[in-house]
Design a protein around this motif. Structure first.
Motif, PDB file in Angstrom:
ATOM      1  N   ALA A   1       7.711   2.001 -14.461  1.00 49.13           N
ATOM      2  CA  ALA A   1       7.872   2.807 -13.250  1.00 49.13           C
ATOM      3  C   ALA A   1       8.760   2.045 -12.275  1.00 49.13           C
ATOM      4  O   ALA A   1       8.653   0.820 -12.157  1.00 49.13           O
ATOM      5  CB  ALA A   1       6.515   3.091 -12.610  1.00 49.13           C
ATOM      6  N   VAL A   2       9.602   2.753 -11.593  1.00 55.32           N
ATOM      7  CA  VAL A   2      10.488   2.149 -10.599  1.00 55.32           C
ATOM      8  C   VAL A   2       9.970   2.516  -9.206  1.00 55.32           C
ATOM      9  O   VAL A   2       9.788   3.703  -8.895  1.00 55.32           O
ATOM     10  CB  VAL A   2      11.939   2.622 -10.785  1.00 55.32           C
ATOM     11  CG1 VAL A   2      12.819   2.140  -9.640  1.00 55.32           C
ATOM     12  CG2 VAL A   2      12.473   2.113 -12.119  1.00 55.32           C
TER      13      VAL A   2
ATOM     14  N   ASP B   1       0.832  -1.208   0.000  1.00 53.47           N
ATOM     15  CA  ASP B   1       0.000   0.000   0.000  1.00 53.47           C
ATOM     16  C   ASP B   1       0.865   1.255   0.000  1.00 53.47           C
ATOM     17  O   ASP B   1       0.565   2.238  -0.695  1.00 53.47           O
ATOM     18  CB  ASP B   1      -0.926   0.003   1.216  1.00 53.47           C
ATOM     19  CG  ASP B   1      -1.928  -1.141   1.203  1.00 53.47           C
ATOM     20  OD1 ASP B   1      -2.223  -1.658   0.104  1.00 53.47           O
ATOM     21  OD2 ASP B   1      -2.413  -1.513   2.276  1.00 53.47           O
ATOM     22  N   ALA B   2       1.942   1.234   0.784  1.00 48.57           N
ATOM     23  CA  ALA B   2       2.839   2.391   0.836  1.00 48.57           C
ATOM     24  C   ALA B   2       3.567   2.587  -0.490  1.00 48.57           C
ATOM     25  O   ALA B   2       3.736   3.718  -0.969  1.00 48.57           O
ATOM     26  CB  ALA B   2       3.846   2.214   1.973  1.00 48.57           C
ATOM     27  N   LEU B   3       3.995   1.487  -1.117  1.00 49.05           N
ATOM     28  CA  LEU B   3       4.648   1.582  -2.422  1.00 49.05           C
ATOM     29  C   LEU B   3       3.705   2.184  -3.465  1.00 49.05           C
ATOM     30  O   LEU B   3       4.103   3.032  -4.275  1.00 49.05           O
ATOM     31  CB  LEU B   3       5.120   0.206  -2.869  1.00 49.05           C
ATOM     32  CG  LEU B   3       6.353  -0.348  -2.141  1.00 49.05           C
ATOM     33  CD1 LEU B   3       6.453  -1.855  -2.357  1.00 49.05           C
ATOM     34  CD2 LEU B   3       7.625   0.349  -2.613  1.00 49.05           C
ATOM     35  N   GLU B   4       2.445   1.765  -3.445  1.00 44.98           N
ATOM     36  CA  GLU B   4       1.479   2.316  -4.397  1.00 44.98           C
ATOM     37  C   GLU B   4       1.189   3.786  -4.103  1.00 44.98           C
ATOM     38  O   GLU B   4       0.984   4.576  -5.022  1.00 44.98           O
ATOM     39  CB  GLU B   4       0.203   1.479  -4.388  1.00 44.98           C
ATOM     40  CG  GLU B   4       0.410   0.098  -4.983  1.00 44.98           C
ATOM     41  CD  GLU B   4      -0.871  -0.605  -5.372  1.00 44.98           C
ATOM     42  OE1 GLU B   4      -1.951  -0.191  -4.892  1.00 44.98           O
ATOM     43  OE2 GLU B   4      -0.784  -1.574  -6.162  1.00 44.98           O
ATOM     44  N   ARG B   5       1.186   4.151  -2.822  1.00 39.98           N
ATOM     45  CA  ARG B   5       1.014   5.565  -2.473  1.00 39.98           C
ATOM     46  C   ARG B   5       2.138   6.397  -3.077  1.00 39.98           C
ATOM     47  O   ARG B   5       1.903   7.460  -3.662  1.00 39.98           O
ATOM     48  CB  ARG B   5       0.986   5.740  -0.955  1.00 39.98           C
ATOM     49  CG  ARG B   5       0.938   7.214  -0.516  1.00 39.98           C
ATOM     50  CD  ARG B   5       1.044   7.348   0.989  1.00 39.98           C
ATOM     51  NE  ARG B   5      -0.127   6.797   1.659  1.00 39.98           N
ATOM     52  CZ  ARG B   5      -1.259   7.467   1.871  1.00 39.98           C
ATOM     53  NH1 ARG B   5      -1.378   8.730   1.454  1.00 39.98           N
ATOM     54  NH2 ARG B   5      -2.263   6.909   2.501  1.00 39.98           N
TER      55      ARG B   5
ATOM     56  N   PRO C   1      -2.361   3.587  -9.420  1.00 39.82           N
ATOM     57  CA  PRO C   1      -2.153   2.228  -8.919  1.00 39.82           C
ATOM     58  C   PRO C   1      -2.847   1.181  -9.782  1.00 39.82           C
ATOM     59  O   PRO C   1      -4.005   1.344 -10.176  1.00 39.82           O
ATOM     60  CB  PRO C   1      -2.771   2.278  -7.512  1.00 39.82           C
ATOM     61  CG  PRO C   1      -2.644   3.707  -7.101  1.00 39.82           C
ATOM     62  CD  PRO C   1      -2.860   4.491  -8.365  1.00 39.82           C
ATOM     63  N   GLY C   2      -2.101   0.132 -10.123  1.00 37.95           N
ATOM     64  CA  GLY C   2      -2.667  -0.952 -10.921  1.00 37.95           C
ATOM     65  C   GLY C   2      -2.855  -0.626 -12.379  1.00 37.95           C
ATOM     66  O   GLY C   2      -3.629  -1.310 -13.068  1.00 37.95           O
ATOM     67  N   ASP C   3      -2.160   0.383 -12.904  1.00 37.54           N
ATOM     68  CA  ASP C   3      -2.288   0.741 -14.318  1.00 37.54           C
ATOM     69  C   ASP C   3      -1.824  -0.429 -15.197  1.00 37.54           C
ATOM     70  O   ASP C   3      -0.653  -0.833 -15.132  1.00 37.54           O
ATOM     71  CB  ASP C   3      -1.437   1.977 -14.595  1.00 37.54           C
ATOM     72  CG  ASP C   3      -1.453   2.377 -16.060  1.00 37.54           C
ATOM     73  OD1 ASP C   3      -2.322   1.887 -16.811  1.00 37.54           O
ATOM     74  OD2 ASP C   3      -0.583   3.169 -16.454  1.00 37.54           O
TER      75      ASP C   3
ATOM     76  N   GLY D   1      -3.006  -5.581 -10.805  1.00 34.13           N
ATOM     77  CA  GLY D   1      -3.418  -4.944 -12.051  1.00 34.13           C
ATOM     78  C   GLY D   1      -2.293  -4.471 -12.943  1.00 34.13           C
ATOM     79  O   GLY D   1      -2.524  -4.111 -14.103  1.00 34.13           O
ATOM     80  N   TRP D   2      -1.076  -4.437 -12.447  1.00 32.23           N
ATOM     81  CA  TRP D   2       0.045  -3.959 -13.239  1.00 32.23           C
ATOM     82  C   TRP D   2       0.326  -4.878 -14.427  1.00 32.23           C
ATOM     83  O   TRP D   2       0.012  -6.062 -14.402  1.00 32.23           O
ATOM     84  CB  TRP D   2       1.305  -3.901 -12.366  1.00 32.23           C
ATOM     85  CG  TRP D   2       1.162  -3.075 -11.135  1.00 32.23           C
ATOM     86  CD1 TRP D   2       0.973  -3.528  -9.858  1.00 32.23           C
ATOM     87  CD2 TRP D   2       1.180  -1.652 -11.047  1.00 32.23           C
ATOM     88  NE1 TRP D   2       0.883  -2.480  -8.978  1.00 32.23           N
ATOM     89  CE2 TRP D   2       1.005  -1.312  -9.681  1.00 32.23           C
ATOM     90  CE3 TRP D   2       1.325  -0.625 -11.979  1.00 32.23           C
ATOM     91  CZ2 TRP D   2       0.973   0.014  -9.235  1.00 32.23           C
ATOM     92  CZ3 TRP D   2       1.300   0.688 -11.537  1.00 32.23           C
ATOM     93  CH2 TRP D   2       1.125   0.997 -10.185  1.00 32.23           C
ATOM     94  N   ARG D   3       0.949  -4.311 -15.446  1.00 35.63           N
ATOM     95  CA  ARG D   3       1.360  -5.144 -16.586  1.00 35.63           C
ATOM     96  C   ARG D   3       2.344  -6.218 -16.138  1.00 35.63           C
ATOM     97  O   ARG D   3       2.272  -7.377 -16.564  1.00 35.63           O
ATOM     98  CB  ARG D   3       2.004  -4.257 -17.672  1.00 35.63           C
ATOM     99  CG  ARG D   3       2.469  -5.049 -18.907  1.00 35.63           C
ATOM    100  CD  ARG D   3       3.174  -4.131 -19.882  1.00 35.63           C
ATOM    101  NE  ARG D   3       3.634  -4.853 -21.067  1.00 35.63           N
ATOM    102  CZ  ARG D   3       2.932  -4.957 -22.193  1.00 35.63           C
ATOM    103  NH1 ARG D   3       1.738  -4.383 -22.293  1.00 35.63           N
ATOM    104  NH2 ARG D   3       3.429  -5.626 -23.222  1.00 35.63           N
ATOM    105  N   ASP D   4       3.253  -5.844 -15.266  1.00 39.71           N
ATOM    106  CA  ASP D   4       4.207  -6.789 -14.695  1.00 39.71           C
ATOM    107  C   ASP D   4       4.859  -6.111 -13.497  1.00 39.71           C
ATOM    108  O   ASP D   4       4.842  -4.876 -13.379  1.00 39.71           O
ATOM    109  CB  ASP D   4       5.276  -7.184 -15.722  1.00 39.71           C
ATOM    110  CG  ASP D   4       5.991  -8.484 -15.371  1.00 39.71           C
ATOM    111  OD1 ASP D   4       5.698  -9.054 -14.305  1.00 39.71           O
ATOM    112  OD2 ASP D   4       6.836  -8.913 -16.176  1.00 39.71           O
TER     113      ASP D   4
END
Length: 244
Positions: free
Chosen positions: A186-187, A107-111, A120-122, A154-157
């Protein structure tokens, strides 16, 4: 609570730890919270614990502000505790678990990615999850597992990378995802505080073609929540042991 951070010569690191512990105190104003650092910055954890004992404390929870269990949590912190127990045998010391792994970290990483403009989850975004890297294979395996657990959101990878000690390096992971057809990479920085590794990862990842490099986790609300969760877990372990 005596929180133990890695420590850095970069003053931004200690300032970030102070901000995080300020957020912890805001959530639990009744709880005395003390910062300490294993390397490069004062105060050292044994000095903090010695001071608490001399001022009448009879118990302390030592909480590693470390994102994975590796050398610092397995060797350095136990060494500190042994030294303090030798000086103050009546001081009861409880050790909390490292912050990671835990779902709150995702959750923090997505924030932080959201702070950098990544939804998030693109499904068009592939993520490189970058940690410092360790000589401890189990610590690196934890990052690889975290990447696998994050992928279904949800991410591509989502793939792991490491700034040191092992591979792939962040730039290599970025290039591989772009070569595989990812529209955007994205990193995500799995670092608690800024410093040499975070700066190096940002520079090399952008040069390799990353669209975004997220800020460090720092004082994200999820991290403050996780600190208190680890504290409560340490107390529960003590209560359970006492009840047996």
């Amino acid at each position: 609570m005596t929180a133990v951070a890695h420590g850095s010569r970069d003053p931004r690191a200690a300032a970030t730890v102070a901000e995080l512990l300020g957020a912890v105190r805001a959530r639990r104003p009744d709880l005395p919270v003390h910062a300490s650092f294993l390397d490069h910055a004062p105060p050292a954890p044994d000095r903090v614990l010695d001071g608490l004992a001399r001022n009448g404390a009879d118990e302390a929870v030592v909480l590693p502000l470390l994102l994975t269990a590796a050398y610092h949590s397995k060797t350095d912190i136990p060494g500190v505790l042994n030294r303090v127990r030798g000086m103050h045998p009546r001081l009861r010391l409880r050790t909390a678990g490292t912050l990671g792994p835990h779902p709150l970290l995702l959750d923090a990483l997505e924030r932080r990615l959201s702070d950098a403009g990544v939804e998030p989850g693109d499904p068009d975004t592939a993520v490189v999850l970058v940690s410092a890297g360790s000589s401890d294979p189990s610590a690196n395996a934890t990052i690889a597992r975290l990447a696998r657990e994050w992928r279904p959101r949800g991410w591509r990878d989502v793939v792991p990378a490491y700034a040191s000690a092992t591979g792939p390096k962040p730039a290599e992971a970025v290039a591989a995802l772009l070569d595989a057809g990812a529209p955007r990479v994205a990193v995500a920085c799995y670092f608690l505080a800024p410093g040499y590794f975070a700066d190096k990862v940002r520079k090399e990842s952008l040069a390799a073609g990353a669209s975004v490099v997220s800020p460090v986790l720092g004082a994200a609300p999820e991290i403050a929540e996780l600190v208190l969760l680890r504290y409560e877990e340490a107390l529960e372990t003590t209560r359970a042991a006492t009840a047996v």
